[in-house]
Design a protein around this motif. Structure first.
Motif, short mmCIF file in Angstrom:
data_model
loop_
_atom_site.label_atom_id
_atom_site.label_comp_id
_atom_site.label_asym_id
_atom_site.label_seq_id
_atom_site.Cartn_x
_atom_site.Cartn_y
_atom_site.Cartn_z
N ARG A 3 8.17 10.88 0.40
CA ARG A 3 7.26 9.89 -0.84
C ARG A 3 8.33 8.52 -1.21
O ARG A 3 9.03 8.97 -2.01
N ALA A 4 7.34 7.48 -1.76
CA ALA A 4 7.43 6.92 -3.16
C ALA A 4 7.26 7.37 -3.70
O ALA A 4 6.56 7.83 -4.20
N MET A 5 8.09 7.61 -5.10
CA MET A 5 8.43 8.60 -6.32
C MET A 5 9.26 8.14 -7.76
O MET A 5 10.15 7.46 -7.14
N ARG A 6 9.05 7.63 -8.55
CA ARG A 6 9.91 7.44 -9.42
C ARG A 6 10.64 8.42 -9.91
O ARG A 6 10.39 9.89 -10.14
N SER A 7 11.89 8.98 -9.36
CA SER A 7 12.88 9.58 -9.53
C SER A 7 14.48 9.39 -9.36
O SER A 7 13.94 8.52 -8.99
N VAL A 8 15.55 9.82 -9.72
CA VAL A 8 16.75 9.56 -9.20
C VAL A 8 17.05 9.50 -7.45
O VAL A 8 16.81 8.49 -6.70
N GLY A 9 16.58 10.98 -7.22
CA GLY A 9 15.68 11.00 -5.85
C GLY A 9 15.34 9.64 -4.75
O GLY A 9 15.56 8.98 -3.84
N GLY A 10 14.28 9.34 -5.16
CA GLY A 10 12.98 8.67 -5.10
C GLY A 10 13.27 7.41 -5.24
O GLY A 10 13.39 6.76 -4.09
N PHE A 41 1.16 -0.85 0.27
CA PHE A 41 -0.05 0.09 0.24
C PHE A 41 0.59 0.67 0.10
O PHE A 41 1.65 1.29 0.76
N ARG A 42 0.36 1.56 -0.77
CA ARG A 42 1.48 3.38 -0.94
C ARG A 42 1.42 4.06 -0.15
O ARG A 42 2.60 4.67 0.48
N ASP A 43 0.57 5.14 0.82
CA ASP A 43 -0.09 5.24 2.35
C ASP A 43 1.68 3.97 3.63
O ASP A 43 1.70 5.06 3.91
N ASP A 44 1.14 3.16 2.89
CA ASP A 44 1.89 2.54 4.10
C ASP A 44 3.53 2.68 3.91
O ASP A 44 4.38 3.01 5.26
N LEU A 45 3.56 2.65 2.86
CA LEU A 45 5.20 2.71 2.16
C LEU A 45 6.30 4.09 2.90
O LEU A 45 6.94 4.40 3.27
N ASP A 46 4.35 5.55 2.49
CA ASP A 46 5.12 6.19 2.54
C ASP A 46 5.36 6.55 4.34
O ASP A 46 5.93 7.75 4.70
N ALA A 68 6.64 4.34 6.37
CA ALA A 68 7.58 4.06 6.50
C ALA A 68 9.09 4.74 5.83
O ALA A 68 9.94 5.19 6.83
N LEU A 69 8.52 5.46 4.46
CA LEU A 69 10.22 6.29 4.33
C LEU A 69 10.06 7.26 5.13
O LEU A 69 11.25 8.34 5.93
N VAL A 70 9.30 8.16 5.58
CA VAL A 70 9.05 9.17 6.51
C VAL A 70 9.70 8.92 7.65
O VAL A 70 10.54 9.53 8.42
N ARG A 71 10.15 8.01 8.22
CA ARG A 71 10.04 7.03 9.89
C ARG A 71 11.63 6.83 9.55
O ARG A 71 12.56 7.13 10.07
N HIS A 72 11.88 6.37 7.86
CA HIS A 72 12.99 6.11 7.66
C HIS A 72 14.12 6.89 7.62
O HIS A 72 15.45 6.90 7.59
N THR A 73 13.33 8.10 7.19
CA THR A 73 14.37 9.31 7.07
C THR A 73 14.42 10.08 8.27
O THR A 73 15.06 11.45 8.03
N ALA A 74 12.93 10.11 8.78
CA ALA A 74 12.65 11.72 9.33
C ALA A 74 12.89 12.75 9.26
O ALA A 74 12.59 13.56 9.62
N ARG A 75 12.11 12.45 8.18
CA ARG A 75 12.52 13.77 6.43
C ARG A 75 9.90 13.97 6.35
O ARG A 75 9.38 12.45 5.96
N PRO A 76 9.41 14.54 7.36
CA PRO A 76 7.96 14.67 7.00
C PRO A 76 7.75 14.40 5.62
O PRO A 76 6.96 14.26 5.19
N THR A 89 7.66 -3.39 9.13
CA THR A 89 6.90 -4.50 9.71
C THR A 89 7.92 -3.42 10.68
O THR A 89 7.23 -3.80 11.87
N GLU A 90 8.81 -2.38 10.71
CA GLU A 90 9.35 -1.54 11.74
C GLU A 90 8.42 -0.67 12.28
O GLU A 90 8.27 0.16 13.54
N VAL A 91 7.10 -0.58 11.60
CA VAL A 91 6.57 0.36 11.80
C VAL A 91 5.51 0.36 11.75
O VAL A 91 3.95 0.83 12.40
N PHE A 92 4.32 -1.48 10.79
CA PHE A 92 2.99 -1.59 11.62
C PHE A 92 3.09 -2.88 11.94
O PHE A 92 3.71 -3.88 11.76
N PRO A 93 2.89 -3.15 13.78
CA PRO A 93 3.40 -4.92 14.12
C PRO A 93 2.47 -5.80 13.99
O PRO A 93 2.49 -6.20 14.09
#
Length: 180
Positions: free
Chosen positions: A71-78, A53-58, A60-68, A141-145
């Motif tokens: 987001r998942a996106m198609r780009s070099v940075g993404g 699910f896109r919102d679940d991945l987003d 996790a990425l917010v938590r992983h990077t500590a950047r609010p 798994t680190e975000v959702f028990p």
């Protein structure tokens, strides 16, 4: 609870490999936490396609990077962000050695129920044809028990397949036992 998981897994089974470059935020709330992973082993190559699910991945990425705003996106940075998140969570061991994956594609689409889904395609190359395989799939798994990660592996040489199941707290590497 099992019927809900089956319904989501069936919904994930649809959809093509392609997808739009971006998908609008999910408007339908969901309480099921599941990803679907398909692994194909062909000679020295292991392809891994994960749908979540896109919102679940987003989240996790917010938590992983500590950047609010992560987001998942198609780009070099993404792609760099996705690779950094996925690398320690998806482990592929072939012939006893851990392989390094390469993100080859990613994209978004809606599943049949209208939920926004993000998929990633990872490619792993072994030095010689894969004769044994072990996998760890600990995405989200680190975000959702209550996260559940369903994995289906196929060996193209003989059509053999195997299924694996990972959850938060039970995400240790598992050996793939192919059967026909």
């Amino acid at each position: 609870m099992i019927p809900a998981v089956v319904a989501v897994a069936v919904a994930f089974a649809g959809g093509g490999a392609g997808g739009a470059s971006g998908v609008a935020a999910t408007t339908v709330a969901h309480d099921t936490r599941v990803s679907s992973t398909r692994i194909v082993v062909e000679g020295r190559t292991v392809l891994v396609r994960v749908r979540m699910f896109r919102d679940d991945l987003d989240s996790a990425l917010v938590r992983h990077t500590a950047r609010p705003t992560a987001r998942a996106m198609r780009s070099v940075g993404g792609d760099s962000l996705l690779t950094a998140y996925l690398a320690p969570r998806i482990i592929v061991r072939a012939n006893g050695s851990i392989l390094t994956g390469r993100l080859t594609d990613s994209g978004g689409e809606d599943d049949p129920s209208g939920e926004a889904v993000w998929w990633v395609l990872l490619e792993y190359s072994a030095p010689k044809p894969v004769s044994s395989l072990a996998v760890r799939q600990a995405v989200l798994t680190e975000v959702f028990p209550r996260q559940q990660n369903l994995v289906t592996a196929f060996r193209s040489a003989d059509g053999a397949r195997a299924s694996l199941y990972f959850t938060a707290g039970s995400d240790a590497e598992q050996a793939v036992q192919f059967s026909r």
